[in-house]
Design a protein around this motif. Structure first.
Motif, PDB file in Angstrom:
ATOM      1  N   ALA A 125       8.991   8.199  -1.411  1.00  0.00           N
ATOM      2  CA  ALA A 125       7.567   8.392  -1.724  1.00  0.00           C
ATOM      3  C   ALA A 125       6.944   7.428  -2.817  1.00  0.00           C
ATOM      4  N   ARG A 126       5.691   7.594  -3.067  1.00  0.00           N
ATOM      5  CA  ARG A 126       4.946   6.659  -3.790  1.00  0.00           C
ATOM      6  C   ARG A 126       5.671   6.798  -5.162  1.00  0.00           C
ATOM      7  N   GLY A 127       5.621   5.518  -6.036  1.00  0.00           N
ATOM      8  CA  GLY A 127       6.169   5.522  -7.290  1.00  0.00           C
ATOM      9  C   GLY A 127       7.546   5.309  -7.404  1.00  0.00           C
ATOM     10  N   VAL A 128       8.260   5.466  -6.159  1.00  0.00           N
ATOM     11  CA  VAL A 128       9.750   5.124  -6.170  1.00  0.00           C
ATOM     12  C   VAL A 128      10.054   3.767  -6.535  1.00  0.00           C
TER      13      VAL A 128
ATOM     14  N   ALA B 125      10.783   8.418  -8.576  1.00  0.00           N
ATOM     15  CA  ALA B 125      12.338   8.492  -8.780  1.00  0.00           C
ATOM     16  C   ALA B 125      12.848   6.923  -8.870  1.00  0.00           C
ATOM     17  N   MET B 126      13.739   6.518  -9.732  1.00  0.00           N
ATOM     18  CA  MET B 126      14.474   5.516  -9.686  1.00  0.00           C
ATOM     19  C   MET B 126      15.690   5.452  -9.192  1.00  0.00           C
ATOM     20  N   VAL B 127      15.966   4.655  -8.012  1.00  0.00           N
ATOM     21  CA  VAL B 127      17.363   4.314  -7.564  1.00  0.00           C
ATOM     22  C   VAL B 127      17.850   3.090  -8.174  1.00  0.00           C
ATOM     23  N   ASP B 128      18.585   3.110  -8.989  1.00  0.00           N
ATOM     24  CA  ASP B 128      19.282   1.919  -9.649  1.00  0.00           C
ATOM     25  C   ASP B 128      20.255   1.153  -8.867  1.00  0.00           C
ATOM     26  N   SER B 129      20.438   0.045  -9.527  1.00  0.00           N
ATOM     27  CA  SER B 129      21.450  -1.065  -8.923  1.00  0.00           C
ATOM     28  C   SER B 129      22.969  -0.375  -8.546  1.00  0.00           C
ATOM     29  N   HIS B 130      23.349  -0.632  -7.162  1.00  0.00           N
ATOM     30  CA  HIS B 130      24.681  -0.016  -6.348  1.00  0.00           C
ATOM     31  C   HIS B 130      24.617   1.437  -6.224  1.00  0.00           C
ATOM     32  N   ALA B 131      23.476   2.066  -6.525  1.00  0.00           N
ATOM     33  CA  ALA B 131      23.451   3.453  -6.372  1.00  0.00           C
ATOM     34  C   ALA B 131      23.435   3.888  -4.777  1.00  0.00           C
ATOM     35  N   LEU B 132      23.840   5.007  -4.322  1.00  0.00           N
ATOM     36  CA  LEU B 132      23.672   5.290  -2.918  1.00  0.00           C
ATOM     37  C   LEU B 132      22.896   6.551  -2.969  1.00  0.00           C
TER      38      LEU B 132
ATOM     39  N   PRO C   7      21.081  -3.996  -5.791  1.00  0.00           N
ATOM     40  CA  PRO C   7      21.169  -3.367  -4.406  1.00  0.00           C
ATOM     41  C   PRO C   7      21.249  -2.016  -4.476  1.00  0.00           C
ATOM     42  N   MET C   8      20.466  -1.267  -3.501  1.00  0.00           N
ATOM     43  CA  MET C   8      20.913   0.058  -3.377  1.00  0.00           C
ATOM     44  C   MET C   8      20.636   0.186  -1.925  1.00  0.00           C
ATOM     45  N   TYR C   9      21.134   1.524  -1.816  1.00  0.00           N
ATOM     46  CA  TYR C   9      20.941   2.005  -0.296  1.00  0.00           C
ATOM     47  C   TYR C   9      20.484   3.620  -0.214  1.00  0.00           C
ATOM     48  N   ILE C  10      19.508   3.676   0.877  1.00  0.00           N
ATOM     49  CA  ILE C  10      19.031   5.115   1.048  1.00  0.00           C
ATOM     50  C   ILE C  10      19.209   5.190   2.502  1.00  0.00           C
ATOM     51  N   ASN C  11      20.166   6.339   2.795  1.00  0.00           N
ATOM     52  CA  ASN C  11      20.233   6.690   4.299  1.00  0.00           C
ATOM     53  C   ASN C  11      19.577   7.599   5.021  1.00  0.00           C
TER      54      ASN C  11
ATOM     55  N   GLY D 128       0.750  -1.328   0.012  1.00  0.00           N
ATOM     56  CA  GLY D 128      -0.089  -0.018  -0.082  1.00  0.00           C
ATOM     57  C   GLY D 128       0.948   1.245  -0.079  1.00  0.00           C
ATOM     58  N   ASP D 129       2.077   1.188   0.284  1.00  0.00           N
ATOM     59  CA  ASP D 129       3.122   2.314   0.430  1.00  0.00           C
ATOM     60  C   ASP D 129       3.034   2.774  -1.135  1.00  0.00           C
ATOM     61  N   GLY D 130       3.090   1.858  -2.012  1.00  0.00           N
ATOM     62  CA  GLY D 130       3.287   2.251  -3.424  1.00  0.00           C
ATOM     63  C   GLY D 130       4.828   2.311  -3.881  1.00  0.00           C
ATOM     64  N   VAL D 131       5.727   1.863  -3.057  1.00  0.00           N
ATOM     65  CA  VAL D 131       7.124   1.671  -3.098  1.00  0.00           C
ATOM     66  C   VAL D 131       7.550   0.649  -3.713  1.00  0.00           C
ATOM     67  N   ARG D 132       8.218   0.370  -4.872  1.00  0.00           N
ATOM     68  CA  ARG D 132       8.635  -0.762  -5.443  1.00  0.00           C
ATOM     69  C   ARG D 132       9.951  -1.075  -5.120  1.00  0.00           C
ATOM     70  N   VAL D 133      10.337  -2.283  -4.102  1.00  0.00           N
ATOM     71  CA  VAL D 133      11.457  -2.774  -3.653  1.00  0.00           C
ATOM     72  C   VAL D 133      11.645  -4.004  -4.553  1.00  0.00           C
ATOM     73  N   VAL D 134      12.535  -3.832  -5.269  1.00  0.00           N
ATOM     74  CA  VAL D 134      12.976  -5.238  -6.131  1.00  0.00           C
ATOM     75  C   VAL D 134      13.770  -6.238  -5.308  1.00  0.00           C
ATOM     76  N   PRO D 135      13.382  -7.494  -5.060  1.00  0.00           N
ATOM     77  CA  PRO D 135      14.467  -8.346  -4.338  1.00  0.00           C
ATOM     78  C   PRO D 135      15.797  -8.321  -4.788  1.00  0.00           C
ATOM     79  N   GLY D 136      16.721  -8.580  -3.724  1.00  0.00           N
ATOM     80  CA  GLY D 136      18.160  -8.399  -4.190  1.00  0.00           C
ATOM     81  C   GLY D 136      18.817  -7.866  -3.078  1.00  0.00           C
ATOM     82  N   GLY D 137      18.456  -7.469  -1.994  1.00  0.00           N
ATOM     83  CA  GLY D 137      19.525  -6.711  -1.205  1.00  0.00           C
ATOM     84  C   GLY D 137      19.560  -5.423  -0.905  1.00  0.00           C
ATOM     85  N   SER D 138      18.608  -4.717  -1.445  1.00  0.00           N
ATOM     86  CA  SER D 138      18.437  -3.218  -1.303  1.00  0.00           C
ATOM     87  C   SER D 138      18.057  -2.816   0.285  1.00  0.00           C
ATOM     88  N   SER D 139      18.389  -1.726   0.734  1.00  0.00           N
ATOM     89  CA  SER D 139      18.038  -1.306   2.337  1.00  0.00           C
ATOM     90  C   SER D 139      17.678   0.210   2.377  1.00  0.00           C
TER      91      SER D 139
END
Length: 282
Positions: free
Chosen positions: A117-120, A138-145, A125-129, A98-109
């Motif tokens: 926000a919704r639609g991100v 927005a799209m946070v792609d693989s190995h992005a910080l 693996p990516m990381y948001i601090n 229901g949050d509308g955030v797409r977290v693809v499996p594979g080690g993101s945090s």
């Protein structure tokens, strides 16, 4: 708690230093701040048309994030058969469909205290601090910080291995800001409070810091940070990594060149066509 009251509480407990440790009111204030950050009601920096950079830093928010580290204790955080150890004040965030955030499996945090926000889209693996703000689509792609307190606008694409630097101290320092509709290419790095204005494109491998001069080949100007302003990439600028020859001393003798990012054009219909793949990926 109203934002003004929360600010007063955070500033009071931060000023108390080590005396705030194990203080229940201090922990309550921090948890209220963390919740406000995750909901997007409070930000480390926010748009302000009257500010010199058009962004206003909220130092008290950074004080609150630092307060969380002071108050936290190390805790084991098991996940998927693995064991992690971190401050108990900053666990990983959990999202529901229901949050509308797409977290693809594979080690993101995504760390607690970050707004997503919704639609991100979070590609592994990516990381948001903590303290970061990532806006709609927005799209946070693989190995992005996305570093602490960094501000990411709507429909930004942070390509694979791009690094958006974070800042907590000094508390009045400007975080990195990536405004709406920006494309950050693979292996780019944006650090030390740089601002990338709306619609700009950074080609793969572009590195921007406070000390990096940016050569605008279109206008003939060299853009630099000043004592009062960070490095600011103009709206719709297309920046590529370049080099300039060393013209004296051993550098000239050895034929060396130094890194020099350059604006080669400003975004037009052709550039926009080259970025339409974004919509297909969503």
């Amino acid at each position: 708690m109203a934002t003004h009251d929360l600010q007063k509480e955070i500033e009071r407990h931060f000023a108390a230093g080590p005396a705030a440790i194990r203080s229940v009111p201090a922990m309550d204030a921090f948890l209220a701040l963390r919740s406000a950050l995750e909901s997007g009601k409070v930000r480390a920096a926010q748009p302000d048309a009257n500010a010199l950079t058009r962004w206003r830093v909220n130092p008290w928010v950074k004080q609150g994030i630092l307060l969380g580290f002071r108050l936290g204790a190390l805790e084991e955080m098991p996940a998927g058969g693995l064991s992690f150890i971190d401050k108990d004040t900053y666990p990983a965030r959990h999202f529901a469909s229901g949050d509308g955030v797409r977290v693809v499996p594979g080690g993101s945090s995504v760390r607690a205290g970050a707004f997503v926000a919704r639609g991100v889209v979070c590609m592994p693996p990516m990381y948001i601090n903590a303290g970061a703000y990532v806006d709609e689509g927005a799209m946070v792609d693989s190995h992005a910080l996305v570093g602490s307190c960094a501000q990411i606008g709507k429909h930004v694409h942070l390509s694979a291995a791009s690094q958006i630097g974070g800042v907590l101290e000094p508390v009045n320092a400007s975080p990195v800001v990536i405004e709406d509709d920006v494309l950050i290419g693979g292996n780019c790095g944006v650090y030390e409070g740089a601002i990338v204005r709306k619609g700009a494109v950074l080609a793969a491998g572009t590195i921007l810091t406070r000390g990096t001069p940016l050569f605008d080949l279109v206008t003939g100007h060299v853009i630099r940070a000043t004592a009062d302003l960070p490095l600011i990439v103009p709206e719709n600028a297309v920046v590529v990594p370049g080099a300039r020859a060393v013209t004296k001393g051993k550098g000239q003798e050895w034929g060396l060149s130094l890194y020099a990012p350059a604006i080669v054009k400003y975004r037009d219909d052709k550039t926009d066509l080259s970025t339409t793949l974004e919509d297909l990926l969503r």
